[in-house]
Every structure is written in structure tokens, then in C-alpha cells.
Design a protein around this motif. Structure first.
Motif, PDB file in Angstrom:
ATOM      1  N   LYS A   1       0.846  -1.192   0.000  1.00  0.00           N
ATOM      2  CA  LYS A   1       0.000   0.000   0.000  1.00  0.00           C
ATOM      3  C   LYS A   1       0.883   1.244   0.000  1.00  0.00           C
ATOM      4  O   LYS A   1       1.961   1.251   0.593  1.00  0.00           O
ATOM      5  CB  LYS A   1      -0.901  -0.013   1.245  1.00  0.00           C
ATOM      6  CG  LYS A   1      -1.915   1.111   1.296  1.00  0.00           C
ATOM      7  CD  LYS A   1      -2.794   0.966   2.534  1.00  0.00           C
ATOM      8  CE  LYS A   1      -3.772   2.097   2.627  1.00  0.00           C
ATOM      9  NZ  LYS A   1      -5.077   1.752   2.096  1.00  0.00           N
ATOM     10  N   CYS A   2       0.405   2.276  -0.657  1.00  0.00           N
ATOM     11  CA  CYS A   2       1.133   3.548  -0.652  1.00  0.00           C
ATOM     12  C   CYS A   2       0.122   4.692  -0.707  1.00  0.00           C
ATOM     13  O   CYS A   2      -1.059   4.479  -0.938  1.00  0.00           O
ATOM     14  CB  CYS A   2       2.100   3.621  -1.833  1.00  0.00           C
ATOM     15  SG  CYS A   2       1.309   3.575  -3.447  1.00  0.00           S
ATOM     16  N   GLY A   3       0.589   5.893  -0.501  1.00  0.00           N
ATOM     17  CA  GLY A   3      -0.262   7.075  -0.588  1.00  0.00           C
ATOM     18  C   GLY A   3      -0.413   7.533  -2.030  1.00  0.00           C
ATOM     19  O   GLY A   3       0.255   7.035  -2.935  1.00  0.00           O
TER      20      GLY A   3
ATOM     21  N   GLN B   1      -3.960   2.808  -4.698  1.00  0.00           N
ATOM     22  CA  GLN B   1      -3.427   2.747  -3.345  1.00  0.00           C
ATOM     23  C   GLN B   1      -2.422   1.624  -3.180  1.00  0.00           C
ATOM     24  O   GLN B   1      -1.747   1.582  -2.162  1.00  0.00           O
ATOM     25  CB  GLN B   1      -4.553   2.577  -2.333  1.00  0.00           C
ATOM     26  CG  GLN B   1      -5.439   3.773  -2.202  1.00  0.00           C
ATOM     27  CD  GLN B   1      -6.477   3.576  -1.111  1.00  0.00           C
ATOM     28  OE1 GLN B   1      -6.681   2.488  -0.604  1.00  0.00           O
ATOM     29  NE2 GLN B   1      -7.139   4.646  -0.758  1.00  0.00           N
TER      30      GLN B   1
ATOM     31  N   TYR C   1       9.331   1.667   1.695  1.00  0.00           N
ATOM     32  CA  TYR C   1       7.934   1.701   1.263  1.00  0.00           C
ATOM     33  C   TYR C   1       7.112   0.607   1.946  1.00  0.00           C
ATOM     34  O   TYR C   1       5.955   0.831   2.312  1.00  0.00           O
ATOM     35  CB  TYR C   1       7.819   1.591  -0.263  1.00  0.00           C
ATOM     36  CG  TYR C   1       8.036   2.906  -0.969  1.00  0.00           C
ATOM     37  CD1 TYR C   1       7.100   3.933  -0.883  1.00  0.00           C
ATOM     38  CD2 TYR C   1       9.175   3.129  -1.732  1.00  0.00           C
ATOM     39  CE1 TYR C   1       7.291   5.144  -1.527  1.00  0.00           C
ATOM     40  CE2 TYR C   1       9.380   4.335  -2.389  1.00  0.00           C
ATOM     41  CZ  TYR C   1       8.427   5.347  -2.287  1.00  0.00           C
ATOM     42  OH  TYR C   1       8.628   6.540  -2.920  1.00  0.00           O
TER      43      TYR C   1
ATOM     44  N   ARG D   1       6.411   1.818   5.363  1.00  0.00           N
ATOM     45  CA  ARG D   1       5.369   2.855   5.291  1.00  0.00           C
ATOM     46  C   ARG D   1       3.996   2.217   5.096  1.00  0.00           C
ATOM     47  O   ARG D   1       3.003   2.655   5.666  1.00  0.00           O
ATOM     48  CB  ARG D   1       5.689   3.843   4.160  1.00  0.00           C
ATOM     49  CG  ARG D   1       4.649   4.914   3.978  1.00  0.00           C
ATOM     50  CD  ARG D   1       4.638   5.885   5.134  1.00  0.00           C
ATOM     51  NE  ARG D   1       3.637   6.912   4.889  1.00  0.00           N
ATOM     52  CZ  ARG D   1       2.828   7.386   5.816  1.00  0.00           C
ATOM     53  NH1 ARG D   1       2.914   6.976   7.062  1.00  0.00           N
ATOM     54  NH2 ARG D   1       1.944   8.296   5.523  1.00  0.00           N
ATOM     55  N   SER D   2       3.934   1.155   4.299  1.00  0.00           N
ATOM     56  CA  SER D   2       2.685   0.432   4.098  1.00  0.00           C
ATOM     57  C   SER D   2       2.173  -0.120   5.422  1.00  0.00           C
ATOM     58  O   SER D   2       0.977  -0.035   5.733  1.00  0.00           O
ATOM     59  CB  SER D   2       2.885  -0.704   3.094  1.00  0.00           C
ATOM     60  OG  SER D   2       1.713  -1.454   2.928  1.00  0.00           O
TER      61      SER D   2
ATOM     62  N   LEU E   1       0.645   2.739   7.297  1.00  0.00           N
ATOM     63  CA  LEU E   1      -0.639   3.156   6.722  1.00  0.00           C
ATOM     64  C   LEU E   1      -1.768   2.200   7.104  1.00  0.00           C
ATOM     65  O   LEU E   1      -2.863   2.626   7.458  1.00  0.00           O
ATOM     66  CB  LEU E   1      -0.534   3.232   5.192  1.00  0.00           C
ATOM     67  CG  LEU E   1       0.280   4.379   4.614  1.00  0.00           C
ATOM     68  CD1 LEU E   1       0.513   4.155   3.118  1.00  0.00           C
ATOM     69  CD2 LEU E   1      -0.421   5.707   4.855  1.00  0.00           C
TER      70      LEU E   1
ATOM     71  N   LYS F   1      -2.535   2.314  10.901  1.00  0.00           N
ATOM     72  CA  LYS F   1      -3.265   3.536  11.254  1.00  0.00           C
ATOM     73  C   LYS F   1      -4.780   3.312  11.212  1.00  0.00           C
ATOM     74  O   LYS F   1      -5.529   3.933  11.963  1.00  0.00           O
ATOM     75  CB  LYS F   1      -2.874   4.663  10.297  1.00  0.00           C
ATOM     76  CG  LYS F   1      -3.468   5.997  10.606  1.00  0.00           C
ATOM     77  CD  LYS F   1      -2.950   7.045   9.632  1.00  0.00           C
ATOM     78  CE  LYS F   1      -3.582   8.394   9.917  1.00  0.00           C
ATOM     79  NZ  LYS F   1      -3.109   9.418   8.972  1.00  0.00           N
TER      80      LYS F   1
END
Length: 117
Positions: A51-53, A76, A94, A97-98, A101, A104
Motif C-alpha cells: 500500500k502507498c499514498g 493505493q 515503502y 510505510r505500508s 498506513l 493507522k
């Protein structure tokens, strides 16, 4: 160790809080709180999906070897081929970061139980 190899995938991502692994969808799947945040395809050529922004999606999909991930929410999730323009360090950043995300979106209670601040 490369994230594109099962041992490297498990070793790197198990260092993140609350991570569990399952084998499903012909892939090694990393989850946090029961939700997928990264997967490694079982068959060659190996690919990572995470997943990424929105901004990261646009940047990543402009690179050779990176595409929108099939079967995942549009814009996404990306699929990164082994040998893409991304370095192993960038891929790990990344994937980390996934994890953040997806974590969260978990309840505060579950994040606390999993040791996620």
C-alpha cells in the motif's frame, strides 16, 4: 538480504510490530492486525505488493518495473518487480510505510495490544 526472497521478506518485516505471516493467494502475505500490508509472490518473476499514498503511487508507477497492483484498491497499491528501479532500501522503506498506513486504520485498542505506538 532482499525482500524479494522469502527469507529476506520474513526477516525484514517481522521486525515491525504486530506482524504475522500467512501463505495465501499463491504468495507470502504480511499482515498487521489481520490486515494485509505487503505480499511477496511465490512464483518467478517475484513481485512485492504494498500500500502507498496517492503521491507515492504517482511517483512509483512512473518507474520501470512498478505498476498498479492487480486485484487491490485502485491507486493505493503498487506491484514492484524484482529488478525495478527501486533499491532494496527504498523497497523496505515503502513496505515499512505500508505497515504504518494499514496500522493507522486499526482501532486504538488493537494498536496498543500489538505494541504499535
Amino acid at each position: 538480504m532482499s525482500l524479494f526472497l522469502r527469507d529476506g521478506f520474513d526477516a525484514a518485516l517481522s521486525a515491525l510490530p504486530g506482524v504475522s505471516f500467512v501463505d495465501q493467494w499463491e504468495a507470502r502475505v504480511a499482515k498487521v492486525g489481520g490486515k494485509v500490508f505487503c505480499l511477496l509472490s511465490d512464483s518467478a518473476p517475484h513481485r512485492l505488493v504494498f500500500k502507498c499514498g496517492e503521491e507515492s503511487f504517482d511517483i512509483l508507477t512512473a518507474l520501470d518495473g512498478v505498476t498498479q497492483a492487480a486485484y487491490f484498491a485502485k491507486r493505493q497499491w503498487v506491484s514492484v518487480a524484482a529488478g525495478s528501479e527501486l533499491s532494496d532500501d527504498d523497497v523496505l522503506a515503502y513496505a515499512t510505510r505500508s505497515h504504518a498506513l494499514v496500522a493507522k486504520g486499526l482501532t486504538k485498542k488493537l494498536r496498543t495490544e500489538l505494541g504499535i505506538v
